[in-house]
Design a protein around this motif. Structure first.
Motif, short mmCIF file in Angstrom:
data_model
loop_
_atom_site.label_atom_id
_atom_site.label_comp_id
_atom_site.label_asym_id
_atom_site.label_seq_id
_atom_site.Cartn_x
_atom_site.Cartn_y
_atom_site.Cartn_z
N VAL A 161 -9.06 5.45 -2.54
CA VAL A 161 -8.34 4.20 -2.77
C VAL A 161 -8.44 3.79 -4.23
O VAL A 161 -9.51 3.86 -4.83
N GLU A 202 -7.13 0.51 -6.74
CA GLU A 202 -6.45 -0.77 -6.88
C GLU A 202 -5.69 -0.77 -8.19
O GLU A 202 -6.20 -0.32 -9.22
N VAL A 260 -7.78 3.09 5.38
CA VAL A 260 -8.27 2.70 4.06
C VAL A 260 -9.79 2.88 4.01
O VAL A 260 -10.34 3.45 3.08
N MET A 268 0.85 -1.16 0.00
CA MET A 268 0.00 0.00 0.00
C MET A 268 0.90 1.23 0.00
O MET A 268 1.87 1.30 0.75
#
Length: 61
Positions: free
Chosen positions: A31, A33, A24, A1
């Motif tokens: 956030v 991915e 988070v 992360m």
């Protein structure tokens, strides 16, 4: 992360052995991915000693 520097003050206020994982959820709208080609990103370097032992570490020994 990976964390942006803007979260550092919140992280520095964390006490105990809980880490920053709860941030988070708190900042879920920020956030993202990212798909990675291999599992190298799963390595945990949570101490300076662990980081120094990492393959390819180029920092001060």
């Amino acid at each position: 992360m990976l964390w942006a520097v803007e979260y550092l003050p919140e992280m520095m206020g964390i006490t105990g052995d809980v880490g920053a994982r709860h941030l988070v959820g708190k900042h879920a709208d920020r956030v993202a991915e990212v798909e990675m080609a291999d599992d190298a990103v799963l390595r945990d370097f949570d101490t300076t000693d662990a980081l120094r032992k990492a393959p390819g570490f180029a920092g001060v020994r």
